[in-house]
Design a protein around this motif. Structure first.
Motif, PDB file in Angstrom:
ATOM      1  N   ASN A   1     -17.248 123.465  10.817  1.00  0.00           N
ATOM      2  CA  ASN A   1     -16.052 122.620  10.742  1.00  0.00           C
ATOM      3  C   ASN A   1     -15.719 121.985  12.083  1.00  0.00           C
TER       4      ASN A   1
ATOM      5  N   ASN B   1     -14.386 128.610  12.319  1.00  0.00           N
ATOM      6  CA  ASN B   1     -12.937 128.399  12.451  1.00  0.00           C
ATOM      7  C   ASN B   1     -12.352 129.348  13.482  1.00  0.00           C
TER       8      ASN B   1
ATOM      9  N   LYS C   1      -9.178 124.411   6.821  1.00  0.00           N
ATOM     10  CA  LYS C   1      -9.263 123.148   6.088  1.00  0.00           C
ATOM     11  C   LYS C   1      -8.972 123.330   4.597  1.00  0.00           C
ATOM     12  N   LYS C   2      -8.709 122.220   3.933  1.00  0.00           N
ATOM     13  CA  LYS C   2      -8.387 122.224   2.509  1.00  0.00           C
ATOM     14  C   LYS C   2      -9.509 122.869   1.702  1.00  0.00           C
ATOM     15  N   GLY C   3      -9.129 123.740   0.771  1.00  0.00           N
ATOM     16  CA  GLY C   3     -10.101 124.420  -0.068  1.00  0.00           C
ATOM     17  C   GLY C   3     -10.520 125.772   0.459  1.00  0.00           C
ATOM     18  N   GLU C   4     -10.216 126.079   1.728  1.00  0.00           N
ATOM     19  CA  GLU C   4     -10.554 127.386   2.293  1.00  0.00           C
ATOM     20  C   GLU C   4      -9.425 128.373   1.995  1.00  0.00           C
ATOM     21  N   PHE C   5      -9.785 129.638   1.801  1.00  0.00           N
ATOM     22  CA  PHE C   5      -8.791 130.667   1.515  1.00  0.00           C
ATOM     23  C   PHE C   5      -9.144 131.949   2.231  1.00  0.00           C
TER      24      PHE C   5
ATOM     25  N   LYS D   1     -17.246 128.791   1.613  1.00  0.00           N
ATOM     26  CA  LYS D   1     -16.150 127.848   1.426  1.00  0.00           C
ATOM     27  C   LYS D   1     -14.879 128.608   1.063  1.00  0.00           C
TER      28      LYS D   1
END
Length: 245
Positions: free
Chosen positions: A180, A205, A218-222, A192
């Protein structure tokens, strides 16, 4: 069979939570603070859930800080860049861990700031007596509940649970995955949506933002551990230093 699978899953995730929440985000990076009383509680939690592979939070913190300061160099205690395979990497990590534990290694002062202090669990949990006793507990459980002897092949996973967790991240997350953020090291994000490693797989990250309590960026990561930290923050069990979404 159900009892064995449940035991394996619980041991994997409860011990991994101890490593990610207490050793990594708290002891090493101080992403949040907690009272001495809660610190003692999570010391005990870590000892029970990590069992035979119990790691000293203090030593882990020092070891991990060295990793961040010297990532992918000869001074990195665990780097695929300087080891031929994951076995030799983990052996070097173990050797460094013992050297720090026995105070046979000179540690830079910057790596010692605000690390958890030694207590009796650090001593007892790192003795062979403790590791053998915990291993005996795992063997007993399989003898009682395993439907056949083939299931005994899983016993080493329980005994070496902590090193297995460390190997997955320290080896694979520096060799495979996606990036990323551009960094000066080989860190990568393995997944992801990181359910398997409770957010630890977002290694790229983390190297970009080491003090964040939420490893998902980022969007979609949990990051499964962060909602727990956020809940603990609301309950005043911990205080997040930098509250992030």
């Amino acid at each position: 069979m159900f009892a064995i699978l449940l035991f394996l899953v619980l041991h994997w995730y409860l011990s991994l939570f101890a490593q990610s929440f207490f050793h990594h985000r708290y002891a090493a990076h101080r992403a949040f603070t907690m009272s001495k009383g809660w610190e003692k509680f999570f010391f005990a939690y870590s000892f029970v859930t990590q069992g035979s592979s119990y790691m000293s939070p203090r030593v882990y913190a020092i070891l991990h800080r060295i990793h961040h300061a010297y990532t992918d160099t000869e001074l990195d205690p665990h780097s695929p860049s300087f080891d031929k395979n994951w076995i030799s990497m983990m052996w070097r990590t173990s050797f460094t861990y013992v050297q720090i534990m026995k105070e046979k290694m000179v540690i830079e002062e910057r790596f010692l700031k605000n690390v958890p202090q030694k207590n009796w669990l650090d001593w007892w949990g790192n003795t062979w007596y403790s590791r053998i006793l915990w291993s005996g507990v795992y063997v007993w459980f399989y003898v009682v509940f395993a439907p056949s002897a083939w299931w005994y092949l899983l016993i080493p996973v329980h005994i070496l649970m902590g090193p297995i967790h460390g190997m997955v991240i320290n080896w694979f997350a520096h060799k495979y995955g996606r990036v990323n953020f551009e960094t000066d090291n080989t860190s990568k994000n393995l997944f992801k949506v990181d359910v398997l490693m409770l957010g630890e797989g977002y290694h790229n990250n983390h190297h970009k933002f080491p003090s964040r309590s939420n490893f998902a960026v980022k969007k979609g990561e949990f990051d499964p551990v962060y909602p727990v930290i956020a809940l603990f923050h609301k309950l005043k069990i911990v205080k997040i230093n930098n509250v992030v979404a």
